[in-house]
Design an enzyme around this catalytic site. Structure first.
Site, PDB file in Angstrom:
ATOM      1  N   SER A  70       0.793  -1.423   0.021  1.00 21.17           N
ATOM      2  CA  SER A  70       0.040  -0.075  -0.050  1.00 21.17           C
ATOM      3  C   SER A  70       0.976   1.326  -0.037  1.00 21.17           C
ATOM      4  O   SER A  70       1.603   1.525  -0.722  1.00 21.17           O
ATOM      5  CB  SER A  70      -1.024  -0.182   1.074  1.00 21.17           C
ATOM      6  OG  SER A  70      -1.966   1.159   1.082  1.00 21.17           O
TER       7      SER A  70
ATOM      8  N   HIS B  83      -7.985  -0.319  -1.021  1.00 17.95           N
ATOM      9  CA  HIS B  83      -7.722  -1.350  -1.775  1.00 17.95           C
ATOM     10  C   HIS B  83      -8.760  -2.094  -2.276  1.00 17.95           C
ATOM     11  O   HIS B  83      -9.102  -3.160  -2.433  1.00 17.95           O
ATOM     12  CB  HIS B  83      -6.742  -2.263  -1.192  1.00 17.95           C
ATOM     13  CG  HIS B  83      -5.295  -1.794  -0.804  1.00 17.95           C
ATOM     14  ND1 HIS B  83      -4.468  -1.239  -1.782  1.00 17.95           N
ATOM     15  CD2 HIS B  83      -5.016  -1.484   0.286  1.00 17.95           C
ATOM     16  CE1 HIS B  83      -3.716  -0.565  -0.921  1.00 17.95           C
ATOM     17  NE2 HIS B  83      -3.612  -0.797   0.325  1.00 17.95           N
TER      18      HIS B  83
END
Length: 309
Positions: free
Chosen positions: A86, A195
């Site tokens: 991430s 996400h």
């Protein structure tokens, strides 16, 4: 034998994480550059109160990762490849020479603000351990719907999956998962639904900002945790960085790809050791260690030895 540096994502933050970085000229340089880019003191971002902000968390992880990688490089302990989960993909890209640190600071500040403004409350992420993706998918499908959005987000390990979405939907899936034999269902310290497609619009906005900065070919292998493969074109990496907030994380496959490319030592940048625990099983003939809790001289020796093997 190659060395992989891994950079953690949101949830790994800790109060004081910037104040406990190595006392080194490269740390001081990194903190000064970040403060200049932000027009404020970056050291104010790691208090317990400050870290309630997604913006502060993401900036803190960026700064901590870049500073530590620079300190190790100054001791001739550099990686051959990098990967980040991430937000961790951003310090990985700086370390690989893809974009300037100052540009990364400004873009990460925008990234965090876009995410925080879109979902100030009521959303988040939950880690579920003990079930496979195939076992969890039908449970997510049972709960997902209008006003009850929930998605598979991080595929961290064969039996560790993170889901993202609305708070009540996360709780509903967690209850179903525990009823189906999951070992744990833990809400993460991530107050936004990362996400998944809930952040598609924000990713497009960030991509427009990314188009305004210089992007270079990486000096070392930069592995995308959205695609689980190495990318070597600066613009493609920039597009991946902008989009990764809205794409699932394929961490288990990413680590496997690094191993297949020859990585046998994985060193996790601050903060925490979550990635070390996830990476170790994928390195059966290698080693995974974290910077946190390991002496600098020991880290330098381990990286140098692996790099020379």
């Amino acid at each position: 034998m190659s060395v992989l540096f891994t950079f953690p994502g949101q949830g790994a933050q800790k109060p004081g994480m910037l104040h406990t970085l190595p006392d080194h000229p490269e740390t001081a340089r990194t903190l000064a550059e970040a403060s200049a880019a932000l027009s404020r003191d970056v050291l104010a971002l790691d208090s317990e109160d400050a870290l309630r902000s997604t913006v502060a968390v993401q900036l803190g992880l960026l700064v901590a990762g870049v500073a530590t990688a620079r300190v190790l490089a100054a001791h001739e302990a550099a990686p051959k490849m990098v990967a980040g989960l991430s937000i961790g993909a951003w310090p990985a890209a700086v370390t690989a020479g893809v974009l300037a640190f100052s540009d990364a600071v400004r873009l990460v500040e925008l990234r965090g603000r876009l995410m925080e403004d879109a979902y100030p409350s009521g959303y988040g992420m939950t880690a579920i351990g003990g079930l496979t993706r195939q076992q969890l998918e039908p449970l997510v499908a049972r709960v997902h719907g209008p006003g009850s959005e929930v998605y598979l987000a991080n595929l961290n390990a064969p039996r560790q999956v993170v889901i993202a979405g609305a708070g009540a939907a996360l709780d509903a899936v967690a209850a179903l998962a525990l009823g189906q034999g999951a070992q744990r269902a833990e809400r993460l310290a991530v107050p936004v639904p990362s996400h998944c497609e809930l952040l598609d619009e924000q990713a497009r906005t960030l991509a427009c900002a990314m188009d305004q900065v210089a992007l270079e070919r990486p000096r070392i292998a930069w592995i995308s945790s959205s695609l689980a493969r190495a990318l070597f074109d600066g613009r493609r990496i920039g597009a991946d960085l902008a989009a990764n907030m809205a794409r699932p994380v394929l961490w288990a496959d990413t680590v496997r790809h690094a191993w297949e490319r020859g990585a046998r030592l994985a060193v996790e940048m601050p903060s925490g050791s979550v990635l070390t625990k996830l990476t170790a099983p994928a390195f059966p003939d290698g080693v995974a260690i974290s910077c946190e809790g390991t002496r600098l001289d020991s880290l330098v020796a381990a990286v140098r030895q692996a790099g020379n093997a």
